[in-house]
Design a protein around this motif. Structure first.
Motif, PDB file in Angstrom:
ATOM      1  N   GLY A 257      26.626 -12.394  -1.942  1.00 43.86           N
ATOM      2  CA  GLY A 257      27.407 -13.436  -2.599  1.00 43.86           C
ATOM      3  C   GLY A 257      28.798 -13.671  -2.058  1.00 43.86           C
ATOM      4  O   GLY A 257      29.354 -14.759  -2.243  1.00 43.86           O
ATOM      5  N   GLN A 258      29.392 -12.689  -1.366  1.00 47.83           N
ATOM      6  CA  GLN A 258      30.742 -12.902  -0.853  1.00 47.83           C
ATOM      7  C   GLN A 258      30.771 -13.899   0.298  1.00 47.83           C
ATOM      8  O   GLN A 258      31.845 -14.413   0.650  1.00 47.83           O
ATOM      9  N   ASN A 259      29.602 -14.213   0.885  1.00 49.66           N
ATOM     10  CA  ASN A 259      29.539 -15.185   1.980  1.00 49.66           C
ATOM     11  C   ASN A 259      29.016 -16.549   1.530  1.00 49.66           C
ATOM     12  O   ASN A 259      28.928 -17.463   2.333  1.00 49.66           O
ATOM     13  N   VAL A 260      28.658 -16.695   0.270  1.00 53.12           N
ATOM     14  CA  VAL A 260      27.973 -17.900  -0.191  1.00 53.12           C
ATOM     15  C   VAL A 260      28.925 -19.086  -0.333  1.00 53.12           C
ATOM     16  O   VAL A 260      28.637 -20.192   0.117  1.00 53.12           O
ATOM     17  N   PHE A 261      30.076 -18.853  -0.955  1.00 56.73           N
ATOM     18  CA  PHE A 261      31.078 -19.913  -1.136  1.00 56.73           C
ATOM     19  C   PHE A 261      32.335 -19.664  -0.309  1.00 56.73           C
ATOM     20  O   PHE A 261      33.080 -20.595  -0.016  1.00 56.73           O
ATOM     21  N   HIS A 262      32.589 -18.406   0.013  1.00 58.56           N
ATOM     22  CA  HIS A 262      33.819 -18.023   0.696  1.00 58.56           C
ATOM     23  C   HIS A 262      33.495 -17.430   2.062  1.00 58.56           C
ATOM     24  O   HIS A 262      32.377 -16.982   2.311  1.00 58.56           O
TER      25      HIS A 262
ATOM     26  N   PHE B 179      33.145 -11.312   6.128  1.00 59.03           N
ATOM     27  CA  PHE B 179      33.818 -10.440   7.092  1.00 59.03           C
ATOM     28  C   PHE B 179      33.941 -11.076   8.477  1.00 59.03           C
ATOM     29  O   PHE B 179      34.854 -10.786   9.233  1.00 59.03           O
ATOM     30  N   ASN B 180      33.004 -11.973   8.807  1.00 61.62           N
ATOM     31  CA  ASN B 180      33.014 -12.586  10.132  1.00 61.62           C
ATOM     32  C   ASN B 180      33.652 -13.975  10.132  1.00 61.62           C
ATOM     33  O   ASN B 180      33.566 -14.706  11.114  1.00 61.62           O
ATOM     34  N   GLY B 181      34.282 -14.330   9.021  1.00 63.64           N
ATOM     35  CA  GLY B 181      34.947 -15.625   8.936  1.00 63.64           C
ATOM     36  C   GLY B 181      34.019 -16.795   8.688  1.00 63.64           C
ATOM     37  O   GLY B 181      34.441 -17.950   8.755  1.00 63.64           O
ATOM     38  N   GLN B 182      32.755 -16.524   8.373  1.00 62.82           N
ATOM     39  CA  GLN B 182      31.775 -17.589   8.167  1.00 62.82           C
ATOM     40  C   GLN B 182      31.305 -17.629   6.715  1.00 62.82           C
ATOM     41  O   GLN B 182      31.392 -16.642   5.993  1.00 62.82           O
ATOM     42  N   SER B 183      30.783 -18.764   6.313  1.00 60.84           N
ATOM     43  CA  SER B 183      30.310 -18.969   4.950  1.00 60.84           C
ATOM     44  C   SER B 183      29.120 -19.906   4.948  1.00 60.84           C
ATOM     45  O   SER B 183      28.971 -20.747   5.839  1.00 60.84           O
ATOM     46  N   TRP B 184      28.272 -19.763   3.915  1.00 62.21           N
ATOM     47  CA  TRP B 184      27.170 -20.714   3.720  1.00 62.21           C
ATOM     48  C   TRP B 184      27.687 -22.074   3.240  1.00 62.21           C
ATOM     49  O   TRP B 184      26.969 -23.059   3.314  1.00 62.21           O
ATOM     50  N   ARG B 185      28.907 -22.098   2.662  1.00 56.93           N
ATOM     51  CA  ARG B 185      29.480 -23.334   2.086  1.00 56.93           C
ATOM     52  C   ARG B 185      28.509 -23.975   1.089  1.00 56.93           C
ATOM     53  O   ARG B 185      28.346 -25.199   1.034  1.00 56.93           O
ATOM     54  N   LEU B 186      27.856 -23.124   0.305  1.00 58.59           N
ATOM     55  CA  LEU B 186      26.776 -23.602  -0.549  1.00 58.59           C
ATOM     56  C   LEU B 186      27.272 -24.569  -1.621  1.00 58.59           C
ATOM     57  O   LEU B 186      26.547 -25.482  -2.029  1.00 58.59           O
ATOM     58  N   ASP B 187      28.509 -24.379  -2.094  1.00 58.12           N
ATOM     59  CA  ASP B 187      29.053 -25.303  -3.085  1.00 58.12           C
ATOM     60  C   ASP B 187      29.210 -26.704  -2.495  1.00 58.12           C
ATOM     61  O   ASP B 187      28.875 -27.703  -3.141  1.00 58.12           O
ATOM     62  N   HIS B 188      29.690 -26.784  -1.256  1.00 56.96           N
ATOM     63  CA  HIS B 188      29.868 -28.094  -0.615  1.00 56.96           C
ATOM     64  C   HIS B 188      28.514 -28.766  -0.370  1.00 56.96           C
ATOM     65  O   HIS B 188      28.374 -29.984  -0.559  1.00 56.96           O
ATOM     66  N   VAL B 189      27.535 -27.973   0.055  1.00 55.08           N
ATOM     67  CA  VAL B 189      26.203 -28.527   0.303  1.00 55.08           C
ATOM     68  C   VAL B 189      25.614 -29.073  -0.988  1.00 55.08           C
ATOM     69  O   VAL B 189      25.073 -30.190  -1.031  1.00 55.08           O
ATOM     70  N   CYS B 190      25.707 -28.294  -2.075  1.00 52.44           N
ATOM     71  CA  CYS B 190      25.172 -28.746  -3.366  1.00 52.44           C
ATOM     72  C   CYS B 190      25.895 -29.993  -3.861  1.00 52.44           C
ATOM     73  O   CYS B 190      25.254 -30.941  -4.342  1.00 52.44           O
ATOM     74  N   ASN B 191      27.213 -29.996  -3.768  1.00 50.03           N
ATOM     75  CA  ASN B 191      27.963 -31.169  -4.217  1.00 50.03           C
ATOM     76  C   ASN B 191      27.500 -32.429  -3.494  1.00 50.03           C
ATOM     77  O   ASN B 191      27.345 -33.502  -4.100  1.00 50.03           O
ATOM     78  N   ARG B 192      27.268 -32.303  -2.184  1.00 51.71           N
ATOM     79  CA  ARG B 192      26.833 -33.467  -1.405  1.00 51.71           C
ATOM     80  C   ARG B 192      25.441 -33.927  -1.826  1.00 51.71           C
ATOM     81  O   ARG B 192      25.210 -35.128  -2.049  1.00 51.71           O
ATOM     82  N   LEU B 193      24.511 -32.993  -1.937  1.00 45.76           N
ATOM     83  CA  LEU B 193      23.134 -33.362  -2.275  1.00 45.76           C
ATOM     84  C   LEU B 193      23.044 -33.920  -3.693  1.00 45.76           C
ATOM     85  O   LEU B 193      22.267 -34.842  -3.959  1.00 45.76           O
ATOM     86  N   ILE B 194      23.842 -33.381  -4.611  1.00 47.67           N
ATOM     87  CA  ILE B 194      23.863 -33.890  -5.983  1.00 47.67           C
ATOM     88  C   ILE B 194      24.438 -35.297  -6.012  1.00 47.67           C
ATOM     89  O   ILE B 194      23.890 -36.200  -6.670  1.00 47.67           O
ATOM     90  N   SER B 195      25.533 -35.517  -5.293  1.00 49.32           N
ATOM     91  CA  SER B 195      26.155 -36.845  -5.282  1.00 49.32           C
ATOM     92  C   SER B 195      25.242 -37.884  -4.655  1.00 49.32           C
ATOM     93  O   SER B 195      25.298 -39.073  -5.014  1.00 49.32           O
ATOM     94  N   GLU B 196      24.385 -37.453  -3.716  1.00 52.84           N
ATOM     95  CA  GLU B 196      23.429 -38.364  -3.081  1.00 52.84           C
ATOM     96  C   GLU B 196      22.186 -38.570  -3.933  1.00 52.84           C
ATOM     97  O   GLU B 196      21.310 -39.364  -3.564  1.00 52.84           O
TER      98      GLU B 196
END
Length: 443
Positions: free
Chosen positions: A47-52, A55-72
């Motif tokens: 979970g620490q990589n899902v929205f934020h 350790f490697n500076g990368q994220s799933w950005r899952l909140d942004h993906v969901c927001n986009r798909l919901i808005s569409e």
């Protein structure tokens, strides 16, 4: 206009596990406005990589993906529960026991982690938020070892988790010292009442071999899951094994489990260009192409050979040659067009190929440096590191040249942007030179 938000419960204590972890919960855009509405829930490991950034500076950005798909309007609004992992104990918590357990270099605590999710975390979430609580409205998602524990949880408790997504699942323990793999998953003999997404990239090195994931997809099909309705198999030939790669394609499982994929807009045909009358099996992947770079294996593809009698193709894309020589696979899909894949059939196709790697490093490299270039290297002289190994044919590697203490190959400007690639399509001799090091994340 309402906005989605993320709530964090720090140091959430588990009596079952006797440890703590952070829990990050995404509430969809309408949650605070529509106070009588209940929402499906998706639980996500690591979970620490899902929205934020992790350790490697990368994220799933899952909140942004969901927001986009919901808005569409492409997926329903859901609550997401991102479950932080236990750091150095991650391997233990994400591994269920089985006949392989005694050979692993760590204890298997997956059953305890399963009890934590079902007896402690899910009841807390259901008490605290307006959730839909039935299995058909509850999903589970994970990548790598998180995909492994998702697999076991889904089949062990389909009464709790009715939607399961496994991205680059780590079904085989990789032993780097011997460059070998052994299965660490339990086999289930009956189809469960769950909807499944499984995928892999083609450039994940020895961590996850595409062959292993494809074999699991075929095993699930043999249990009776129907392609497109109950099971989707995503294949991404250029994808590597990290959060950025998963972020690029996580819209696929979200749409398959909680929305609609839409209509494909094209077809592709990929796989090895060499097959053997004997030896290593060869597969081709007929892919349906969707918007956003999503490619899903077409389980109802009609594949034909040219010449017709040169080979047979079974329902999983396995090439069964009948004669040596050059031939071609054709994939046709109505209005979506067609794709061709040339193929050369040899008398015998090896399982592995010999790969020799030689790396020259800068003069300021520590004397006791341990260099890694897709596989571990050995010092052979002043500033020279080498390795020679037999690697699985068709395995794809994408990597930075690194040193175990945290040094990473950098370009002339000192940036970590030098990405190396190779595919084991035969015997290879590879030579690299590191211009300079920069300090990155230690292994």
């Amino acid at each position: 206009m309402s906005c989605a938000r993320i709530i964090t419960f720090q140091s959430f204590y588990s009596t079952v596990m006797n440890n703590v972890r952070d829990i990050h919960i995404y509430l969809p855009p309408s949650y605070d406005r529509d106070t009588q509405t209940r929402y499906p829930v998706l639980y996500v490991h690591d979970g620490q990589n899902v929205f934020h950034s992790g350790f490697n500076g990368q994220s799933w950005r899952l909140d942004h993906v969901c927001n986009r798909l919901i808005s569409e309007g492409r997926m329903e609004e859901i609550i997401i529960v991102a479950i932080g992992n236990a750091g150095l104990l991650r391997n233990e918590e994400y591994a269920h026991g089985g006949p392989f357990a005694e050979r692993l270099p760590y204890p298997c605590r997956g059953e305890a982690y399963e009890r934590f999710l079902i007896r402690e975390l899910k009841p807390f979430v259901d008490r605290s938020f307006r959730t839909k609580r039935e299995s058909r409205d509850t999903g589970l998602m994970g990548s790598s070892r998180g995909g492994l524990v998702t697999y076991h949880l889904g089949f062990n408790r389909p009464d709790v988790f009715g939607k399961v997504a496994m991205l680059s699942p780590y079904f085989y323990q990789y032993h780097e010292s011997s460059l070998s793999h052994e299965p660490i998953f339990n086999q289930y003999e009956e189809k469960g009442p769950i909807k499944l997404w499984i995928d892999t990239g083609g450039m994940e090195g020895m961590t996850v071999l595409a062959d292993h994931v494809r074999e699991m997809a075929a095993r699930l099909l043999r249990l009776g899951y129907r392609y497109g309705e109950e099971l989707a198999f995503g294949y991404f030939p250029e994808a590597v094994h990290n959060e950025e790669a998963w972020a690029d394609r996580v819209h696929g499982p979200l749409l398959f489990l909680f929305g609609h994929l839409g209509e494909p807009d094209g077809v592709e045909l990929t796989g090895s260009r060499v097959a053997g009358m004997e030896g290593k099996p060869t597969y081709v992947h007929p892919l349906l192409r969707y918007a956003g770079g999503l490619t899903i294996v077409d389980g109802e593809a009609e594949l034909v050979m040219d010449p017709e009698d040169s080979a047979h193709i079974d329902e999983h894309g396995l090439i069964v040659p009948r004669s040596t020589g050059d031939c071609c696979v054709r994939y046709e899909k109505g209005r979506l067009g067609s794709a061709l894949h040339p193929l050369t059939v040899l008398p015998h196709l090896r399982e592995k190929a010999n790969v020799a790697i030689r790396v020259r490093v800068p003069t300021d490299t520590p004397e006791d440096a341990r260099i890694h270039a897709g596989i571990p290297l050995v010092k052979k002289g002043v500033g020279i590191y080498e390795a020679e190994a037999e690697l699985p044919l068709n395995a794809g590697f994408s990597f930075h040249i690194t040193e175990e203490s945290g040094l990473m190959e950098a370009d002339h400007e000192g940036k970590v942007s030098v990405q190396r690639h190779f595919v084991v399509n035969g015997d290879l001799k590879l030579q690299y030179e590191v211009i300079q090091w920069t300090r990155g994340q230690a292994f």
